[in-house]
Design a protein around this motif. Structure first.
Motif, PDB file in Angstrom:
ATOM      1  N   PRO A  85       0.835  -1.203   0.000  1.00  0.00           N
ATOM      2  CA  PRO A  85       0.000   0.000   0.000  1.00  0.00           C
ATOM      3  C   PRO A  85       0.870   1.254   0.000  1.00  0.00           C
ATOM      4  CG  PRO A  85      -0.583  -1.488   1.799  1.00  0.00           C
ATOM      5  CD  PRO A  85       0.713  -1.973   1.232  1.00  0.00           C
ATOM      6  N   ALA A  86       0.351   2.304  -0.594  1.00  0.00           N
ATOM      7  CA  ALA A  86       1.119   3.545  -0.713  1.00  0.00           C
ATOM      8  C   ALA A  86       1.549   4.067   0.655  1.00  0.00           C
ATOM      9  CB  ALA A  86       0.296   4.590  -1.444  1.00  0.00           C
ATOM     10  N   SER A  87       0.712   3.899   1.641  1.00  0.00           N
ATOM     11  CA  SER A  87       0.991   4.541   2.927  1.00  0.00           C
ATOM     12  C   SER A  87       2.006   3.782   3.766  1.00  0.00           C
ATOM     13  CB  SER A  87      -0.302   4.682   3.722  1.00  0.00           C
ATOM     14  OG  SER A  87      -0.871   3.405   3.909  1.00  0.00           O
ATOM     15  N   THR A  88       2.374   2.556   3.362  1.00  0.00           N
ATOM     16  CA  THR A  88       3.273   1.769   4.212  1.00  0.00           C
ATOM     17  C   THR A  88       4.575   1.411   3.518  1.00  0.00           C
ATOM     18  OG1 THR A  88       2.328  -0.319   3.484  1.00  0.00           O
ATOM     19  CG2 THR A  88       1.350   0.703   5.430  1.00  0.00           C
ATOM     20  N   ASN A  89       4.837   1.992   2.348  1.00  0.00           N
ATOM     21  CA  ASN A  89       6.040   1.561   1.636  1.00  0.00           C
ATOM     22  C   ASN A  89       7.257   2.418   1.961  1.00  0.00           C
ATOM     23  OD1 ASN A  89       5.161   3.755   0.317  1.00  0.00           O
ATOM     24  ND2 ASN A  89       4.813   2.750  -1.662  1.00  0.00           N
ATOM     25  N   VAL A  90       7.375   2.828   3.179  1.00  0.00           N
ATOM     26  CA  VAL A  90       8.507   3.612   3.660  1.00  0.00           C
ATOM     27  C   VAL A  90       9.062   2.922   4.900  1.00  0.00           C
ATOM     28  CG1 VAL A  90       9.222   5.837   4.569  1.00  0.00           C
ATOM     29  CG2 VAL A  90       7.425   5.716   2.836  1.00  0.00           C
ATOM     30  N   GLY A  91      10.377   2.894   5.035  1.00  0.00           N
ATOM     31  CA  GLY A  91      10.945   2.403   6.298  1.00  0.00           C
ATOM     32  C   GLY A  91      11.862   1.235   6.095  1.00  0.00           C
ATOM     33  N   ASN A 104      21.205   5.260  -1.420  1.00  0.00           N
ATOM     34  CA  ASN A 104      20.985   6.179  -2.534  1.00  0.00           C
ATOM     35  C   ASN A 104      19.502   6.056  -2.874  1.00  0.00           C
ATOM     36  OD1 ASN A 104      20.757   7.372  -5.059  1.00  0.00           O
ATOM     37  ND2 ASN A 104      22.832   6.782  -5.678  1.00  0.00           N
ATOM     38  N   SER A 105      18.705   7.003  -2.396  1.00  0.00           N
ATOM     39  CA  SER A 105      17.247   6.851  -2.386  1.00  0.00           C
ATOM     40  C   SER A 105      16.553   7.933  -3.192  1.00  0.00           C
ATOM     41  CB  SER A 105      16.742   6.912  -0.938  1.00  0.00           C
ATOM     42  OG  SER A 105      17.320   5.876  -0.166  1.00  0.00           O
ATOM     43  N   ALA A 106      15.286   7.681  -3.460  1.00  0.00           N
ATOM     44  CA  ALA A 106      14.438   8.715  -4.062  1.00  0.00           C
ATOM     45  C   ALA A 106      13.098   8.701  -3.354  1.00  0.00           C
ATOM     46  CB  ALA A 106      14.253   8.484  -5.562  1.00  0.00           C
ATOM     47  N   ALA A 107      12.540   9.885  -3.166  1.00  0.00           N
ATOM     48  CA  ALA A 107      11.227  10.024  -2.544  1.00  0.00           C
ATOM     49  C   ALA A 107      10.212  10.439  -3.591  1.00  0.00           C
ATOM     50  CB  ALA A 107      11.277  11.088  -1.450  1.00  0.00           C
ATOM     51  N   LEU A 108       9.013   9.892  -3.461  1.00  0.00           N
ATOM     52  CA  LEU A 108       7.876  10.363  -4.254  1.00  0.00           C
ATOM     53  C   LEU A 108       6.885  10.972  -3.277  1.00  0.00           C
ATOM     54  CD1 LEU A 108       6.044   8.548  -7.180  1.00  0.00           C
ATOM     55  CD2 LEU A 108       4.801   9.865  -5.474  1.00  0.00           C
ATOM     56  N   VAL A 109       6.665  12.261  -3.424  1.00  0.00           N
ATOM     57  CA  VAL A 109       5.718  12.965  -2.552  1.00  0.00           C
ATOM     58  C   VAL A 109       4.617  13.572  -3.406  1.00  0.00           C
ATOM     59  CG1 VAL A 109       7.505  13.478  -0.834  1.00  0.00           C
ATOM     60  CG2 VAL A 109       7.011  15.162  -2.626  1.00  0.00           C
ATOM     61  N   ASP A 110       3.424  13.640  -2.817  1.00  0.00           N
ATOM     62  CA  ASP A 110       2.319  14.313  -3.506  1.00  0.00           C
ATOM     63  C   ASP A 110       1.575  15.155  -2.469  1.00  0.00           C
ATOM     64  OD1 ASP A 110       0.547  12.662  -2.126  1.00  0.00           O
ATOM     65  OD2 ASP A 110      -0.087  11.532  -3.902  1.00  0.00           O
ATOM     66  N   PRO A 111       0.504  15.808  -2.851  1.00  0.00           N
ATOM     67  CA  PRO A 111      -0.141  16.706  -1.883  1.00  0.00           C
ATOM     68  C   PRO A 111      -0.579  16.003  -0.596  1.00  0.00           C
ATOM     69  CG  PRO A 111      -0.871  17.238  -4.096  1.00  0.00           C
ATOM     70  CD  PRO A 111      -0.049  15.979  -4.203  1.00  0.00           C
ATOM     71  N   ILE A 145       9.309   5.622  -0.829  1.00  0.00           N
ATOM     72  CA  ILE A 145      10.766   5.763  -0.885  1.00  0.00           C
ATOM     73  C   ILE A 145      11.277   4.577  -1.691  1.00  0.00           C
ATOM     74  CG2 ILE A 145      12.929   5.728   0.408  1.00  0.00           C
ATOM     75  CD1 ILE A 145      11.460   8.213   1.008  1.00  0.00           C
ATOM     76  N   TYR A 146      12.154   4.851  -2.640  1.00  0.00           N
ATOM     77  CA  TYR A 146      12.798   3.784  -3.399  1.00  0.00           C
ATOM     78  C   TYR A 146      14.296   3.864  -3.140  1.00  0.00           C
ATOM     79  CZ  TYR A 146      15.090   1.304  -7.135  1.00  0.00           C
ATOM     80  OH  TYR A 146      15.926   0.460  -7.820  1.00  0.00           O
ATOM     81  N   ARG A 147      14.929   2.702  -2.943  1.00  0.00           N
ATOM     82  CA  ARG A 147      16.384   2.647  -2.763  1.00  0.00           C
ATOM     83  C   ARG A 147      17.022   1.972  -3.972  1.00  0.00           C
ATOM     84  NH1 ARG A 147      13.676   1.706   2.457  1.00  0.00           N
ATOM     85  NH2 ARG A 147      14.104   3.616   3.622  1.00  0.00           N
ATOM     86  N   LYS A 148      17.998   2.659  -4.561  1.00  0.00           N
ATOM     87  CA  LYS A 148      18.667   2.188  -5.775  1.00  0.00           C
ATOM     88  C   LYS A 148      19.192   0.767  -5.598  1.00  0.00           C
ATOM     89  CE  LYS A 148      22.169   3.998  -9.043  1.00  0.00           C
ATOM     90  NZ  LYS A 148      23.159   5.108  -9.216  1.00  0.00           N
TER      91      LYS A 148
END
Lengths: 288, 288
Positions: A282-288, B99-106, B112-115
């Motif tokens: 899910p979008a809300s839990t894919n961090v960490g 080495n990461s990237a964040a996807l943020v929206d309103p 977060i994706y890690r290379k």
């Protein structure tokens, strides 16, 4: 470490006229050999032409692997001391029709490859191949074969590349589509990428002419292990034979800069089954 | 079916100066939003610069996913009603550097994706990612994220493509290498191929400038689902923000001509394990 001269014989086959096509391909083979080529690639379905209306018409233009066309190419390979890779319309021992390519060298027929990814209406006519591209050690280097639309599937290109192929020989018939002004044909771009992500030479031999409303790009291309075009790589309406000198041993080194190695850096443990993870997270839990 | 304006913010980060880089990326984000962008892609390691001498230097420039840089990008996303994808040097909850990237929206931080494929000496500094690219449904479409060298592995690009990604957002830092006169940067060619063989838009945002002897291509590129460049796609030494209007729903149709479908025509049953067959088949028996 000597360079190998590789040729594309971008001919214009005549639909259904097998005898004429043997002459046409013979002329291209002789021309290429006279230019010093040791490997000569011919188009897809060079024996028969392409635009069959149905399976019956294809069957009438089909030959076995020991039929007149491939036998002739074998004789040329022996006479000229070259490797020839050409596409032909095959009727196999079970009577089924396949979009095939033969690799012949001075010792005879080395491999038959049957196109696994059938384009558009080909699937209504040909039986698709079920075996991976053959990898053949020849006197000039390790070669492999695939056909046209196969090149659009990077997983397929990986197989012979991982098996140490130095030069991938690809008979193609690239149908012409509109493209933006100034752009190279997209198929050429994909060949460049196929080569670069594997550090493998590729010679893709296209055709020219028109059959039943289909035109072809005439975009035959020889690219080096970095994916840079050595010859061709532009659209043409003319039959032509051209060559490029290829230091095939470059393909043995998969280094692409510093510690990077384009094959060793693959992470195949992550490529299978990973899709499901991506879908269910899910979008809300894919961090960490 | 409205077009979505996508932007690349090709900035020049300052190595180790996180506060300055927040200002630099903020300026690019505001510029892109003023041009109508709804999706804004920033380079790899835009928070920190690239050429760390060692892990200690990287650690000093690292932030958690809820640190100042990503928090600022979230605020911009909410204020401007945009999606932002940017690379940052991450220290995760276990203290490891990625080495990461964040996807943020309103709505906040979406992924977060890690290379996963670390280039050259990055492997001496960062821990590689172990999870596939996230696939995130946003108000403008289905997006995914990967970083730079990841794009050179077609198997990796396939995963989000098969999961229905319409626009792949790729923060990159493409190191500059010599290339033949008149040739587009090779990385751009590979992005074109990645897009075309998946019918998926890709926005790859590069950087410019020089750090410790490394120069970058400045080759930020936005390509459509056929792989044709819509913007960028050439080398540049200048910071720039540019946009392209993308009809992302084009990516829903995987048809590439007649009966051909670039995803349905894959033959995954043949892709695994086939290599062994190719290797063990003797040249003299691979016919028939």
């Amino acid at each position: 470490m000597t360079d190998v001269v590789v040729a594309c014989g971008q001919v214009q086959p005549i639909l259904g006229d097998l005898a004429a096509n043997r002459e046409i391909t013979t002329a291209a083979i002789l021309d290429a050999a006279a230019s010093g080529a040791r490997v000569i690639v011919l188009p897809e379905l060079a024996s028969s032409g392409y635009a069959f209306e149905d399976g019956d018409e294809a069957r009438a233009a089909a030959e076995p692997a020991n039929g007149p066309t491939v036998t002739l190419w074998q004789r040329h390979a022996a006479d000229l001391d070259v490797v020839i890779v050409g596409g032909f319309c095959e009727q196999d021992v079970n009577g089924t029709i396949k979009n095939s390519a033969a690799l012949v060298d001075p010792s005879g027929l080395r491999a038959i490859y049957r196109k696994a990814h059938l384009w558009d209406a080909e699937r209504l006519i040909f039986e698709p191949g079920r075996l991976p591209p053959p990898v053949v050690d020849t006197v000039v280097g390790r070669l492999s074969v695939m056909i046209c639309y196969d090149l659009e599937f990077p997983e397929w290109v990986r197989l012979p590349a991982l098996a140490g192929t130095q030069l991938l020989c690809a008979p193609v018939n690239w149908p012409k589509y509109p493209r933006p002004e100034g752009e190279r044909p997209g198929e050429v771009t994909r060949v460049q990428a196929d080569a670069a992500v594997n550090r493998m030479f590729i010679a893709a031999c296209d055709r020219v002419g028109s059959e039943r409303g289909i035109d072809w790009v005439g975009g035959s291309t020889i690219v080096d292990a970095d994916g840079w075009p050595l010859a061709g790589a532009k659209a043409s309406t003319e039959p032509t034979v051209f060559t490029a000198s290829c230091r095939l041993t470059d393909a043995n080194d998969k280094g692409v800069g510093g510690l990077s190695n384009i094959h060793a850096d693959r992470r195949p443990d992550l490529y299978g089954g990973a899709l499901e993870v991506a879908l269910v997270r899910p979008a809300s839990t894919n961090v960490g």
